[in-house]
Design an enzyme around this catalytic site. Sequence first.
Site, PDB file in Angstrom:
ATOM      1  N   ASN A 148       0.622  -0.796   0.015  1.00 19.65           N
ATOM      2  CA  ASN A 148       0.194   0.177   0.022  1.00 19.65           C
ATOM      3  C   ASN A 148       0.953   0.997   0.028  1.00 19.65           C
ATOM      4  O   ASN A 148       1.895   1.171   0.683  1.00 19.65           O
ATOM      5  CB  ASN A 148      -0.580   0.186   1.263  1.00 19.65           C
ATOM      6  CG  ASN A 148      -1.523   1.356   1.139  1.00 19.65           C
ATOM      7  OD1 ASN A 148      -2.122   1.709   0.259  1.00 19.65           O
ATOM      8  ND2 ASN A 148      -2.027   1.815   2.728  1.00 19.65           N
TER       9      ASN A 148
ATOM     10  N   HIS B 163       0.968   5.054   1.369  1.00 24.44           N
ATOM     11  CA  HIS B 163      -0.491   6.128   2.584  1.00 24.44           C
ATOM     12  C   HIS B 163       0.877   8.000   2.083  1.00 24.44           C
ATOM     13  O   HIS B 163       2.262   7.708   2.603  1.00 24.44           O
ATOM     14  CB  HIS B 163      -0.003   5.744   3.154  1.00 24.44           C
ATOM     15  CG  HIS B 163      -0.912   5.948   4.647  1.00 24.44           C
ATOM     16  ND1 HIS B 163      -2.031   5.986   4.531  1.00 24.44           N
ATOM     17  CD2 HIS B 163      -0.208   6.921   5.770  1.00 24.44           C
ATOM     18  CE1 HIS B 163      -2.404   7.285   5.298  1.00 24.44           C
ATOM     19  NE2 HIS B 163      -1.418   7.391   6.178  1.00 24.44           N
TER      20      HIS B 163
HETATM   21  C1  GAR Z   1      -2.674   9.097  -2.471  1.00 24.74           C
HETATM   22  O1  GAR Z   1      -2.387   9.647  -2.149  1.00 24.74           O
HETATM   23  C2  GAR Z   1      -2.647   7.560  -1.584  1.00 24.74           C
HETATM   24  O2  GAR Z   1      -1.205   7.889  -0.831  1.00 24.74           O
HETATM   25  C3  GAR Z   1      -3.511   8.138  -0.975  1.00 24.74           C
HETATM   26  O3  GAR Z   1      -4.774   8.216  -1.764  1.00 24.74           O
HETATM   27  C4  GAR Z   1      -4.185   8.802  -3.375  1.00 24.74           C
HETATM   28  C5  GAR Z   1      -5.128   8.131  -4.240  1.00 24.74           C
HETATM   29  O4  GAR Z   1      -3.859   9.114  -5.368  1.00 24.74           O
HETATM   30  N1  GAR Z   1      -4.169   6.752  -0.383  1.00 24.74           N
HETATM   31  C6  GAR Z   1      -4.119   6.544   0.790  1.00 24.74           C
HETATM   32  O5  GAR Z   1      -4.526   7.394   2.360  1.00 24.74           O
HETATM   33  C7  GAR Z   1      -4.616   5.078   1.277  1.00 24.74           C
HETATM   34  N2  GAR Z   1      -4.691   5.337   3.386  1.00 24.74           N
HETATM   35  P1  GAR Z   1      -4.130   8.500  -6.331  1.00 24.74           P
HETATM   36  O6  GAR Z   1      -5.240   7.801  -7.048  1.00 24.74           O
HETATM   37  O7  GAR Z   1      -3.708  10.009  -7.106  1.00 24.74           O
HETATM   38  O8  GAR Z   1      -2.918   6.983  -6.639  1.00 24.74           O
END
Ligand code: GAR
Length: 216
Positions: free
Chosen positions: A109, A111
């Site tokens: 994952n 984060h």
């Molecule tokens: C990213 O910032 C990722 O780190 C976060 O969601 C965003 C997705 O962006 N994930 C979380 O918060 C998981 N806990 P993306 O769809 O442009 O890759």
Amino acid sequence: MARLKLGILISGRGSNLQALIDACAAPEFPAEIAIVVSNRPEAGGLDRARQAGIEGVVIDHREFGDRATFERELIAALDQRGVELVCLAGFMRLLTPTFVDRWRDRLINIHPSLLPAFRGLHSDERAIDSGVRFSGCTVHFVRPEMDDGPIVIQAAVPVLPGDDADALSARILEAEHRIYPAAVRLIAEGRARIVDERVVIEGEHAPVGTAFNPPA
Ligand code: GAR
């Protein structure tokens, strides 16, 4: 050498998916994307997959009576394509311990914080409110607890005067796009091993220098 088969799970815009698509486009990159699965039909990341000629599948969690049935469908889709490593890339559904254990040490994952700080949602806002001088991002192996598990790679990103959550988030996102492909490469090359619930990186070198914010 055979490339490691990735299954990417998304829920939204898919900019991290794009970073992985771009990395996999290089012939020497040791992994390839076998399938992209979104739990939301409107996810922008599905267009990115389509444009790259990668199969994108919608498994809409709302169509299933419970998590177990939804996850069985997910597992079937991943198994059918021979997926070897599952990458959560903005996948905003909690996965049950059954799913997580099924993919133990083959599920990662990303984060947007320096875990274990600021697990969960709105990490950028909480980082700013807390007054930390650095936040960042983390790629980690997934364990049943949310945003928990052995850390593969982190990037530290400064919090700057006047930052709001959007400004910090944009700065962190740039680092995410670098560390996600880097983590996949380490795993695909067999250079990231889990020992006593910590990741040991083969041939690891100390990072260059220490960052200070403000400068000291
Ligand atoms: C990213 O910032 C990722 O780190 C976060 O969601 C965003 C997705 O962006 N994930 C979380 O918060 C998981 N806990 P993306 O769809 O442009 O890759």
